[in-house]
Motif scaffolding. Structure first.
Motif, short mmCIF file in Angstrom:
data_model
loop_
_atom_site.label_atom_id
_atom_site.label_comp_id
_atom_site.label_asym_id
_atom_site.label_seq_id
_atom_site.Cartn_x
_atom_site.Cartn_y
_atom_site.Cartn_z
N ILE A 166 0.98 -1.17 -0.04
CA ILE A 166 -0.09 -0.13 0.19
C ILE A 166 0.94 1.31 -0.03
O ILE A 166 1.72 1.34 0.75
N ILE A 167 0.35 2.24 -1.00
CA ILE A 167 1.02 3.54 -0.85
C ILE A 167 0.08 4.74 -0.12
O ILE A 167 -1.04 4.38 -0.57
N SER A 168 0.58 5.58 0.68
CA SER A 168 -0.37 6.24 1.22
C SER A 168 -0.81 7.47 0.61
O SER A 168 -1.78 7.93 1.19
N ILE A 272 3.68 -2.81 3.80
CA ILE A 272 3.30 -4.33 3.43
C ILE A 272 2.63 -4.91 4.41
O ILE A 272 3.03 -5.01 5.55
N VAL A 273 1.64 -5.45 4.04
CA VAL A 273 0.64 -5.77 4.98
C VAL A 273 -0.06 -7.27 4.58
O VAL A 273 -0.03 -7.69 3.37
N SER A 274 -0.63 -7.89 5.47
CA SER A 274 -1.25 -9.18 5.11
C SER A 274 -2.36 -9.16 4.20
O SER A 274 -3.20 -8.20 4.49
N PRO A 275 -2.46 -9.97 3.38
CA PRO A 275 -3.35 -9.96 2.18
C PRO A 275 -4.94 -9.60 2.84
O PRO A 275 -5.60 -8.96 2.11
N ILE A 281 -7.06 -2.09 6.51
CA ILE A 281 -6.08 -1.05 6.59
C ILE A 281 -5.84 0.17 5.72
O ILE A 281 -5.84 1.14 6.00
N LEU A 282 -6.30 -0.06 4.35
CA LEU A 282 -6.36 0.82 3.42
C LEU A 282 -7.79 1.75 3.78
O LEU A 282 -7.52 3.19 3.80
N LEU A 283 -8.58 1.40 4.37
CA LEU A 283 -9.88 2.16 4.81
C LEU A 283 -9.33 3.04 6.05
O LEU A 283 -9.85 4.26 6.26
#
Lengths: 332, 332
Positions: A166-168, A272-275, A281-283
């Protein structure tokens, strides 16, 4: 014009006056006010994160920030992406004889405001003046320490195939703003640096499903991904269409021949996050001002060639190498 | 000649190679080797001392040391005189495009050796390259953290009238060696900088009867005494004949018109101690190589004019002011 002279760096009376009138006035706190050889601060239970960064950005003032703000945010962000809450900073300035006093004051006030925003204090400082032409204006080093959120959350060794990247937010804003400011280009759209501290953003999203974070500064997103691929061993794949880039930044890059994937950011986070938790996390990110343009841009592959691939807009696949030359010196 | 180029500071491949081949090879440890945005170290129970210093010394290499050794010793000593055992250092280098690779290697090896001697590790680093003429060769910033011996030993507020002032050895050696190296003066006697780390010396003497310590660097002994007088409020009196000065340093000062009392030291300690324990502490100092020339040189007076007095060799009394101009720029 009131200027800084060699005598301001001698350790004598003029330096003491400057420290009192400028630095203690703006940055003062019980630790710094003691003017000891070292600050003595209370230790904490969890691990201590420790980092340093030197700032040589040119020009000193640019849309969205200046070298003062940058030198606080840069170090705060290094601590934050390491999974720690930044607490105390040190600040060492090296200034050229003849430097404008009012510019030094502006920079100091920027440091003060950036510290206040991030909730950190400068507890140790050093001030040196060198003769004309021995330094280009002012260089600033900051180091910082912070308390880790949890002892083992952020660890590159936890990265596994399938993890999402994810990029913020939009990339390249900082480098583009510096480029514009430096070249004095007439460009219709204003481009502001994204220079900002990420520690509050990080504390709002931190959880065990975030395996690793980094802020893609020098060398940009592409270099950061290559570092992670090298260190973790896994290939990484990125979707070109997924990477958020401001229209104005993209246009500037096209005109000047720069690749935004290699351009420095100073207020962006790559996680880098768990699928299974990526969407959640994006939300959470999108709820915070620093993450409103966050996007899932790719994933960790099971192949172990230590390569980063870009799926291009046209459907092709190209290797995204680590930067080899220098795209833009003195970007931070 | 192999040189450092702008590309070595880009965050890309050349920088990674340099970090691996030069910095990790010489300075590597489990924290630094991780190449993370911050090192994560175990916290400790007692207070944390935290300091920073930038080094701009000219020339880079001088009898008795170089900018690498100096940048470790300077920060180690700031922690030691604050009553802490130095543990971890950060190191930020700013290097000029075209700087000699072999000089950078020499400096890095000096850092390695000085760290080994002091028992500290560099756990965080930063490397920047700027264009020609934007910096004079290389500037280094180090910061450091250490664990306090005891929470309240070293405190300027504990100073009382009658306390004795001890200097751990001859003064002015560092500034004199820089002066000679810089001016390329033909001088028969070799003068070596006293550049060395004091933390082991401090741990061998530390006790509750030592109320305050400082290392008299920039501005020399006279400036340090003035700072203490200002902060404690008490006058201080020093015996000129008591202050140990090497014959060669005294001769050089006489020729060039410098006052050794204002000349920088990089391996000396000034301690303010309870009168009843002064002789005992002096003896302890003399047993250590760093304190073999230690002397009691004066005392804290009951008057509160914040003045430092020098009892001259001829029996007169003169005020020893804080330095006002710049005696010798880029001394450290």
């Amino acid at each position: 014009m009131k200027t800084i002279t060699l005598s301001h760096g001698s350790g004598g009376k003029l330096m003491h006056d400057l420290i009192k009138d400028l630095f203690l006035k703006n940055l003062g706190n019980p630790f710094l006010n003691k003017m000891g050889d070292a600050a003595l601060i209370k230790s904490w239970a969890k691990k201590t994160a420790y980092t340093t960064d030197s700032f040589v950005v040119k020009p000193l003032f640019f849309p969205g920030g200046d070298i003062g703000k940058l030198s606080v945010c840069g170090t705060v962000n290094d601590l934050a992406v390491s999974g720690a809450m930044p607490k105390y900073l040190s600040c060492g300035m090296i200034v050229e004889d003849g430097f404008s006093y009012s510019d030094l004051e502006k920079i100091t006030i920027s440091i003060r405001d950036a510290c206040k925003f991030a909730g950190v204090s400068i507890v140790a400082g050093d001030f040196k003046v060198v003769e004309k032409k021995a330094v280009d204006g002012i260089f600033i080093n900051t180091s910082g320490i912070g308390e880790a959120f949890e002892d083992s959350f952020i660890d590159i060794a936890r990265i596994r195939p399938g993890d999402k990247i994810i990029i913020s937010g939009t990339i390249g804003d900082h480098a583009a703003s510096i480029l514009l400011a430096r070249e004095d280009l007439k460009f219709k759209t204003k481009i502001k640096s994204d220079c900002s501290s990420l520690n509050k953003f990080v504390s709002s999203i931190i959880c065990e499903d975030i395996k690793f974070m980094r802020d893609p500064t020098r060398g940009g997103l592409a270099t950061t991904l290559n570092e992670i691929s090298l260190a973790s061993g896994y290939d990484i794949s990125i979707e070109e269409t997924g990477v958020p880039i401001k229209k104005s930044v993209r246009a500037l890059c096209e005109i000047l021949g720069f690749d935004p994937l290699y351009m420095a950011n100073e207020g962006k986070l790559m996680a880098i996050v768990s699928p299974g938790s990526a969407e959640k996390i994006l939300l959470k990110m999108k709820r915070h001002a620093s993450g409103k343009d966050a996007r899932i841009i790719g994933e960790v592959k099971k192949e172990k060639d230590k390569k980063v691939y870009l799926k291009t807009q046209s459907g092709g696949l190209r290797i995204l190498d680590m930067i080899t030359g220098e795209q833009l010196p003195r970007i931070c």
